[in-house]
Design a protein around this motif. Structure first.
Motif: not given
Length: 181
Positions: A2-4, A22-26, A43-46, A49-53
């Protein structure tokens, strides 16, 4: 798997971020060449993704020189070798495709390195924009050469170099960087 996904604003345009559990893919830039069509849930709350942003915002604000994120890009073993080496290029420093090939022990594989570089799914975080032609000339970039130039100039400003000095100034950084090809 599953992707977010979420979209993040940036000075180089909107960035589309993808993560698995559990990880950034792209990370794909707007109008990214060769970006696949991915099916993902919003996945706004993922947390990844939040940490990457957050880290991307710090980078664009000039306060982050490297990224500390769990990464799981999809690719071949050779592509993973190239992408790992890209993360070894210091901020504001450029290497040539031939130099990158030498660095991974594959002298003469400049074209294969270029192909792997072009398929890097983690723009900015895995800094494929730091690879230039042997002459120092800016070559293709999935997000466009103007975006590549902006990223390199941004990193030069972060390192305290004048972006108006042009990319010839990067040659001395390339020669003096520890472990640089």
């Amino acid at each position: 798997m599953k992707l977010y996904t979420t979209t993040s604003k940036s000075p180089v345009g909107p960035l589309r971020l993808y993560a698995n559990e559990g990880a950034l893919t792209a990370i794909y830039l707007e109008n990214h060449k060769r970006a696949p069509v991915l099916v993902a849930s919003e996945g706004d709350g993922h947390p990844v993704l939040r940490e990457a942003q957050r880290q991307l915002e710090e980078y664009f604000a000039g306060g982050r020189v490297s990224f500390d994120l769990p990464l799981e890009p999809v690719g071949t073993p050779f592509q993973h070798m190239v992408w790992k080496a890209l993360r070894e290029i210091p901020l504001g420093v450029t290497w040539s495709y031939a130099g990158l090939a030498r660095h991974i022990g594959r002298e003469g594989a400049s074209r294969a390195v270029g192909s792997a570089n072009a398929r890097n799914p983690l723009s900015i975080v895995v800094p494929c924009h730091r690879v230039v032609g042997t002459s120092g000339k800016l070559t293709g970039y999935a997000g466009g050469v103007p975006t590549k130039q902006w990223l390199l100039e941004h990193e030069q400003r972060m390192r305290g170099h004048s972006p108006s000095a042009g990319f010839d100034a990067l040659s001395s950084d390339r020669r003096s960087a520890p472990g640089a090809p």
